[in-house]
Design a protein around this motif. Structure first.
Motif, mmCIF file in Angstrom:
data_model
loop_
_atom_site.group_PDB
_atom_site.id
_atom_site.type_symbol
_atom_site.label_atom_id
_atom_site.label_comp_id
_atom_site.label_asym_id
_atom_site.label_seq_id
_atom_site.Cartn_x
_atom_site.Cartn_y
_atom_site.Cartn_z
ATOM 1 N N LYS A 65 -81.530 -6.657 -64.532
ATOM 2 C CA LYS A 65 -81.311 -7.894 -65.288
ATOM 3 C C LYS A 65 -79.845 -8.306 -65.240
ATOM 4 O O LYS A 65 -79.526 -9.498 -65.189
ATOM 5 C CB LYS A 65 -81.754 -7.704 -66.738
ATOM 6 C CG LYS A 65 -81.620 -8.953 -67.579
ATOM 7 C CD LYS A 65 -82.106 -8.717 -69.005
ATOM 8 C CE LYS A 65 -81.948 -9.988 -69.837
ATOM 9 N NZ LYS A 65 -82.401 -9.770 -71.243
ATOM 10 N N ASP A 66 -78.946 -7.321 -65.246
ATOM 11 C CA ASP A 66 -77.515 -7.613 -65.300
ATOM 12 C C ASP A 66 -76.843 -7.578 -63.936
ATOM 13 O O ASP A 66 -75.618 -7.585 -63.854
ATOM 14 C CB ASP A 66 -76.815 -6.628 -66.243
ATOM 15 C CG ASP A 66 -77.262 -6.803 -67.684
ATOM 16 O OD1 ASP A 66 -77.359 -7.963 -68.116
ATOM 17 O OD2 ASP A 66 -77.511 -5.788 -68.351
ATOM 18 N N GLY A 67 -77.609 -7.539 -62.851
ATOM 19 C CA GLY A 67 -76.988 -7.579 -61.540
ATOM 20 C C GLY A 67 -77.805 -6.889 -60.474
ATOM 21 O O GLY A 67 -78.848 -6.287 -60.746
ATOM 22 N N ALA A 68 -77.314 -6.979 -59.241
ATOM 23 C CA ALA A 68 -77.927 -6.325 -58.088
ATOM 24 C C ALA A 68 -76.923 -5.343 -57.512
ATOM 25 O O ALA A 68 -75.707 -5.611 -57.505
ATOM 26 C CB ALA A 68 -78.336 -7.356 -57.045
ATOM 27 N N PHE A 69 -77.415 -4.213 -56.991
ATOM 28 C CA PHE A 69 -76.533 -3.139 -56.567
ATOM 29 C C PHE A 69 -76.940 -2.649 -55.180
ATOM 30 O O PHE A 69 -78.119 -2.603 -54.846
ATOM 31 C CB PHE A 69 -76.573 -1.991 -57.573
ATOM 32 C CG PHE A 69 -76.291 -2.425 -58.988
ATOM 33 C CD1 PHE A 69 -74.995 -2.470 -59.467
ATOM 34 C CD2 PHE A 69 -77.324 -2.814 -59.826
ATOM 35 C CE1 PHE A 69 -74.732 -2.886 -60.765
ATOM 36 C CE2 PHE A 69 -77.075 -3.224 -61.125
ATOM 37 C CZ PHE A 69 -75.772 -3.271 -61.596
ATOM 38 N N CYS A 70 -75.924 -2.258 -54.396
ATOM 39 C CA CYS A 70 -76.170 -1.875 -53.011
ATOM 40 C C CYS A 70 -76.501 -0.402 -52.846
ATOM 41 O O CYS A 70 -76.944 0.013 -51.770
ATOM 42 C CB CYS A 70 -74.953 -2.236 -52.157
ATOM 43 S SG CYS A 70 -73.451 -1.291 -52.551
ATOM 44 N N CYS A 71 -76.301 0.418 -53.874
ATOM 45 C CA CYS A 71 -76.590 1.851 -53.763
ATOM 46 C C CYS A 71 -76.729 2.436 -55.161
ATOM 47 O O CYS A 71 -76.426 1.783 -56.167
ATOM 48 C CB CYS A 71 -75.486 2.567 -52.990
ATOM 49 S SG CYS A 71 -73.861 2.466 -53.769
ATOM 50 N N SER A 72 -77.169 3.680 -55.224
ATOM 51 C CA SER A 72 -77.360 4.320 -56.528
ATOM 52 C C SER A 72 -76.034 4.567 -57.227
ATOM 53 O O SER A 72 -75.964 4.528 -58.466
ATOM 54 C CB SER A 72 -78.110 5.647 -56.340
ATOM 55 O OG SER A 72 -77.381 6.520 -55.492
ATOM 56 N N THR A 73 -74.966 4.821 -56.460
ATOM 57 C CA THR A 73 -73.645 5.030 -57.065
ATOM 58 C C THR A 73 -73.195 3.792 -57.818
ATOM 59 O O THR A 73 -72.682 3.881 -58.947
ATOM 60 C CB THR A 73 -72.613 5.401 -55.988
ATOM 61 O OG1 THR A 73 -73.037 6.574 -55.304
ATOM 62 C CG2 THR A 73 -71.246 5.629 -56.611
ATOM 63 N N CYS A 74 -73.379 2.623 -57.199
ATOM 64 C CA CYS A 74 -72.998 1.381 -57.865
ATOM 65 C C CYS A 74 -73.919 1.083 -59.049
ATOM 66 O O CYS A 74 -73.474 0.560 -60.075
ATOM 67 C CB CYS A 74 -73.036 0.222 -56.875
ATOM 68 S SG CYS A 74 -71.703 0.264 -55.652
ATOM 69 N N ALA A 75 -75.207 1.413 -58.923
ATOM 70 C CA ALA A 75 -76.167 1.129 -59.999
ATOM 71 C C ALA A 75 -75.923 1.989 -61.224
ATOM 72 O O ALA A 75 -76.254 1.592 -62.354
ATOM 73 C CB ALA A 75 -77.585 1.326 -59.488
ATOM 74 N N THR A 76 -75.345 3.190 -61.019
ATOM 75 C CA THR A 76 -75.091 4.095 -62.147
ATOM 76 C C THR A 76 -73.617 4.127 -62.532
ATOM 77 O O THR A 76 -73.190 5.030 -63.261
ATOM 78 C CB THR A 76 -75.553 5.519 -61.784
ATOM 79 O OG1 THR A 76 -74.884 5.949 -60.587
ATOM 80 C CG2 THR A 76 -77.067 5.556 -61.566
#
Length: 563
Positions: free
Chosen positions: A178-189
């Motif tokens: 909901k708050d964005g899109a991420f290119c990898c799990s590191t960025c998502a966490t």
């Protein structure tokens, strides 16, 4: 910024120079990673704080350092914080990872996003324009000859010619939240992503609290909050990356000789103190009450937050990641045949946008329009001073003849822009004649490149402002933005720092900043000795008045002061 083509060329030069690298050199570099050739340490000059120094001799074009940001603040997010109604937020012109700023998707999806965003912004501006009191036929030429719909049909199936320098497929959007899109799990966490997701409305409440703060100060408050979140999340590198940043509160950094220094300090302090309870609530919701109460890596206090805001003001670096379509067009001859229709539409749309902005500014000067009706808060893609700001710009002419051909430059493809704090690169000090420059290639990871040969133990410096500016403009911008008076060798040579011409100089090995300051001190010392010698000769030819007269004058003044 340094462009990808120059990076490739300098990389080839570097390979030719250093083919004889020894096994020990490789093991040393592998052990220390990207900081193998530089060291961050305190400068001999205490006013400069920490600096980055070369451990080995470096050559022009070599990579001095690579560094990933502790926290990144996109310019779009900074602008959105000042918008009260979410419906007024302009559509995104680029698809990027929320954490690292990397462009995602493919070149065709990026082009589709850009075309649709420009068309929606154009429609919204037309709908918001005042229509009352307008006579028939009184519209501008741009309104009469409006653009057709953007050529997005068939883009999904468009097969672009392959490029040697720019792949047509970019990073994948691995996680969409909901708050964005991420290119990898590191960025998502990432701690900031975790806080925004866990804190929900509490982070939004904090952003709203700082939305009314002037843009430059708002940047510090938002980025300082993100750095604090990174530290509290317990990242292993956060302690070292943040601890050396905590220095003085932001309200203590106003230039003391500024006319409005006290007012500025008071306003900044009020803004930080007013937003702190909302930030602490967001941090508590994200990381737990125990963390915010006892702290982790750094204390979770108002003082820490104010110091991190101050560190952001003094140490943040601008981030500009070039649009992949810009790199594709520059490096691919066949792009003309595939993208002519799309680029031509963007060129016409930009021309209308620039003309509208110029018209609004003229109306403000004539008193026909209120300055509050112009958006002064955003980072404009239309700024015609981009070359003066060091941005790269390539011009082209596509097509043949006066009717079919058209001119354009690569600024029709907007770069990702933002501000970031880096664990190592933020320690780079300023010089008006820097020996290094900043480059971004695919994301917000910074590359520091040598502009010329750098000797061992010499300080590595970058330019905080455009070094091509006039000396007074350069120093004024440094004073207003970073709060210090530059005393680099350029400013000394240009006569802006007269007191250093008479300062007591130290031996080269002890002087602040390494060899540059050592050479400068030696020059000043020789100049001072020459001036003393000349003064002595002059005194021999023209003796000074007798000391008794001077003493009598002092004696006469002394009783008056006591009385």
């Amino acid at each position: 910024c340094h462009d990808f083509a120059h990076c490739a060329a300098t990389s080839q030069r570097r390979k030719r120079r250093r083919r004889t690298s020894t096994v020990m050199d490789l093991l040393f570099a592998k052990a220390l990673g990207d900081t193998a050739v530089v060291q961050t340490r305190a400068c001999d000059d205490p006013r400069k704080g920490k600096g980055v120094f070369a451990l080995v001799d470096l050559h022009d074009g070599e990579v001095v350092m690579r560094d990933s940001p502790l926290a990144l603040l996109p310019s779009a997010e900074l602008s959105e914080a000042a918008i009260e109604d979410a419906r007024d937020v302009p559509p995104a012109t680029i698809d990027t990872c929320t954490t690292c700023g990397a462009f995602t998707g493919t070149l065709t999806t990026q082009l589709k996003t850009l075309l649709n965003a420009r068309a929606r912004s154009r429609s919204a501006a037309a709908a918001a324009a005042p229509k009352s009191g307008k006579r028939k036929g009184s519209g501008t030429a741009a309104e009469k000859d409006s653009l057709p719909p953007p050529p997005v049909k068939g883009l999904d199936a468009l097969a672009l010619p392959e490029s040697e320098w720019q792949p047509t497929r970019l990073r994948e959007r691995m996680f969409i939240k909901k708050d964005g899109a991420f290119c990898c799990s590191t960025c998502a966490t990432h701690p900031v992503a975790t806080m925004r997701e866990s804190a929900k409305g509490k982070w939004k409440a904090f952003v709203d609290a700082v939305g009314g703060v002037p843009r430059a100060d708002r940047r510090c408050l938002l980025l300082g909050a993100k750095i604090l979140a990174v530290a509290l999340a317990g990242d292993p590198d956060a302690r070292e990356g943040v601890a050396h940043l905590c220095a003085r509160p932001m309200w203590d950094l106003a230039p003391s000789n500024a006319e409005d220094a006290e007012e500025y300090a008071s306003n900044v302090r009020k803004a930080i103190e007013a937003s702190w309870p909302k930030l602490k609530a967001a941090l508590t919701a994200a990381f737990g009450a125990d963390v915010t109460k006892n702290g982790r890596n750094v204390p979770c206090t108002l003082e820490t937050y104010a110091s991190l805001c101050g560190a952001t003001q003094m140490n943040a670096l601008a981030v500009k990641v070039p649009h992949p379509l810009m790199k594709y067009v520059v490096s691919t001859v066949a792009a003309e045949g595939a993208l002519t229709e799309h680029v031509q539409w963007l060129v016409r749309e930009k021309a209308d946008r620039v003309a509208k902005k110029a018209s609004e500014e003229e109306k403000v000067l004539d008193g026909a329009m209120d300055i509050d009706d112009i958006d002064l808060d955003s980072d404009s893609d239309d700024d015609e001073t981009r070359e003066a700001n060091g941005d790269e710009r390539y011009s082209f002419r596509w097509g043949y003849g006066e009717d079919e051909g058209f001119d354009f430059d690569t600024t029709v493809f907007p770069a990702f822009k933002g501000t970031a704090i880096f664990p190592l690169a933020s320690s780079l000090n300023h010089s008006c004649d820097p020996n290094c420059e900043v480059a971004y290639v695919d994301d917000s990871r910074v590359h520091i490149l040598a502009k010329r040969s750098i000797s061992r133990d010499e300080e590595c410096t970058i330019a905080y402002v455009d070094p091509d500016l006039d000396g007074e403009e350069r120093r004024e911008e440094l004073k207003e933005t970073y709060g210090f008076d530059c005393e680099c060798d350029v400013c000394i040579r240009e006569g802006f720092v007269p007191h250093l011409k008479r300062r007591k100089v130290l031996p080269p090995k002890q002087s602040g900043g390494g060899l540059i300051w050592g050479k400068l001190d030696a020059e000043l010392k020789a100049q001072l000795a020459a001036e003393k010698k000349a003064a002595a000769k002059k005194g021999a030819r023209d003796p000074k008045p007798a000391p008794a007269k001077k003493t009598a004058a002092v004696t006469k003044k002394t009783p008056a002061k006591k009385a």
